[in-house]
Design a protein around this motif. Sequence first.
Motif, PDB file in Angstrom:
ATOM      1  N   LEU A 169     -32.706 -18.356  -7.004  1.00 36.88           N
ATOM      2  CA  LEU A 169     -32.094 -19.124  -5.923  1.00 36.88           C
ATOM      3  C   LEU A 169     -32.175 -18.335  -4.618  1.00 36.88           C
ATOM      4  O   LEU A 169     -32.157 -17.102  -4.613  1.00 36.88           O
ATOM      5  CB  LEU A 169     -30.622 -19.404  -6.251  1.00 36.88           C
ATOM      6  CG  LEU A 169     -30.338 -20.248  -7.497  1.00 36.88           C
ATOM      7  CD1 LEU A 169     -28.837 -20.313  -7.746  1.00 36.88           C
ATOM      8  CD2 LEU A 169     -30.912 -21.650  -7.338  1.00 36.88           C
ATOM      9  N   SER A 170     -32.257 -19.067  -3.531  1.00 37.52           N
ATOM     10  CA  SER A 170     -32.231 -18.397  -2.228  1.00 37.52           C
ATOM     11  C   SER A 170     -30.826 -17.864  -1.974  1.00 37.52           C
ATOM     12  O   SER A 170     -29.842 -18.399  -2.497  1.00 37.52           O
ATOM     13  CB  SER A 170     -32.642 -19.366  -1.122  1.00 37.52           C
ATOM     14  OG  SER A 170     -31.686 -20.393  -1.005  1.00 37.52           O
ATOM     15  N   PRO A 172     -28.838 -17.999   0.714  1.00 32.96           N
ATOM     16  CA  PRO A 172     -27.857 -18.946   1.274  1.00 32.96           C
ATOM     17  C   PRO A 172     -27.307 -19.908   0.223  1.00 32.96           C
ATOM     18  O   PRO A 172     -26.103 -20.196   0.194  1.00 32.96           O
ATOM     19  CB  PRO A 172     -28.667 -19.690   2.345  1.00 32.96           C
ATOM     20  CG  PRO A 172     -29.727 -18.724   2.744  1.00 32.96           C
ATOM     21  CD  PRO A 172     -30.097 -17.999   1.485  1.00 32.96           C
ATOM     22  N   ILE A 173     -28.190 -20.409  -0.661  1.00 30.37           N
ATOM     23  CA  ILE A 173     -27.730 -21.329  -1.712  1.00 30.37           C
ATOM     24  C   ILE A 173     -26.799 -20.615  -2.678  1.00 30.37           C
ATOM     25  O   ILE A 173     -25.759 -21.151  -3.094  1.00 30.37           O
ATOM     26  CB  ILE A 173     -28.940 -21.923  -2.466  1.00 30.37           C
ATOM     27  CG1 ILE A 173     -29.721 -22.863  -1.544  1.00 30.37           C
ATOM     28  CG2 ILE A 173     -28.483 -22.673  -3.713  1.00 30.37           C
ATOM     29  CD1 ILE A 173     -30.968 -23.448  -2.171  1.00 30.37           C
ATOM     30  N   LEU A 174     -27.155 -19.379  -3.029  1.00 28.96           N
ATOM     31  CA  LEU A 174     -26.344 -18.616  -3.985  1.00 28.96           C
ATOM     32  C   LEU A 174     -24.941 -18.358  -3.423  1.00 28.96           C
ATOM     33  O   LEU A 174     -23.934 -18.591  -4.113  1.00 28.96           O
ATOM     34  CB  LEU A 174     -27.053 -17.295  -4.304  1.00 28.96           C
ATOM     35  CG  LEU A 174     -26.416 -16.443  -5.402  1.00 28.96           C
ATOM     36  CD1 LEU A 174     -26.406 -17.196  -6.722  1.00 28.96           C
ATOM     37  CD2 LEU A 174     -27.169 -15.128  -5.549  1.00 28.96           C
ATOM     38  N   TYR A 175     -24.863 -17.894  -2.186  1.00 25.82           N
ATOM     39  CA  TYR A 175     -23.566 -17.566  -1.604  1.00 25.82           C
ATOM     40  C   TYR A 175     -22.755 -18.824  -1.318  1.00 25.82           C
ATOM     41  O   TYR A 175     -21.527 -18.841  -1.490  1.00 25.82           O
ATOM     42  CB  TYR A 175     -23.763 -16.752  -0.329  1.00 25.82           C
ATOM     43  CG  TYR A 175     -24.382 -15.405  -0.592  1.00 25.82           C
ATOM     44  CD1 TYR A 175     -23.977 -14.625  -1.675  1.00 25.82           C
ATOM     45  CD2 TYR A 175     -25.386 -14.908   0.227  1.00 25.82           C
ATOM     46  CE1 TYR A 175     -24.550 -13.402  -1.929  1.00 25.82           C
ATOM     47  CE2 TYR A 175     -25.965 -13.672  -0.023  1.00 25.82           C
ATOM     48  CZ  TYR A 175     -25.551 -12.921  -1.107  1.00 25.82           C
ATOM     49  OH  TYR A 175     -26.116 -11.715  -1.360  1.00 25.82           O
ATOM     50  N   THR A 176     -23.426 -19.879  -0.877  1.00 28.16           N
ATOM     51  CA  THR A 176     -22.716 -21.137  -0.632  1.00 28.16           C
ATOM     52  C   THR A 176     -22.155 -21.705  -1.935  1.00 28.16           C
ATOM     53  O   THR A 176     -21.024 -22.196  -1.977  1.00 28.16           O
ATOM     54  CB  THR A 176     -23.665 -22.170   0.015  1.00 28.16           C
ATOM     55  OG1 THR A 176     -24.202 -21.632   1.231  1.00 28.16           O
ATOM     56  CG2 THR A 176     -22.928 -23.461   0.319  1.00 28.16           C
ATOM     57  N   SER A 177     -22.951 -21.604  -3.013  1.00 30.59           N
ATOM     58  CA  SER A 177     -22.485 -22.078  -4.319  1.00 30.59           C
ATOM     59  C   SER A 177     -21.273 -21.289  -4.784  1.00 30.59           C
ATOM     60  O   SER A 177     -20.310 -21.862  -5.316  1.00 30.59           O
ATOM     61  CB  SER A 177     -23.611 -21.955  -5.350  1.00 30.59           C
ATOM     62  OG  SER A 177     -24.736 -22.711  -4.963  1.00 30.59           O
TER      63      SER A 177
END
Length: 202
Positions: A169-170, A172-177
């Motif tokens: 996962l990128s 930004p996607i990982l931290y947002t998730s």
Amino acid sequence: MFNLIRRDFIIQKRQLLLYLLLILFFVIVGRQDSVFIFLLASLIMPVNTIAYDEKPETNILLNSMPYTRFEIIASRFLGTIVFIILSIGVTSVLLYVFNRPFSIADIAISSSLALLLLSFYLPMTYIMKPGYSSPFALVSFLVLAGIVPPIVSYLGERLTSVTDFLLGLSMPILYTSALLLGIVIYTASWGITTFIYRRKAF
């Protein structure tokens, strides 16, 4: 409800300088990861607010005021979010002033961890006997700080398929998730705490 949040802030105003000096100490020393400093700063005020409200007469007074029990718990959870946002803002300024490296990812990770820890801590404070919540918070923080990193490392080595998926996962996607997951758990904790508080006798 706004006045209840304002009350939590006012009763701690004498400790604000102490909080600031504590965060400043870790920033100046510079030996701790910025995630740890953000996390510590995010937890101080909510935990100390609970410590103030552990006295039985405090809850009797709160329930004698024109607020429902739902509103009292709502102010606690919303106020905690306000304290986290303020703590992150102050910590970011101090890190920037003293030229310490930090990133949005550090803020996302520490915010997620703070929401997760408080999601378990807040309902427990209304179950435990008065006076036990602060020692419980301190011991839990130290225990988790000691055992979570090895557990995560162990699981990362054993559950390679999960690790590979997460690494794919990128950022930004990982931290947002992670942040969204923290918010979902925090919201569930809000509902559970309201359920507990509505049935509690003072």
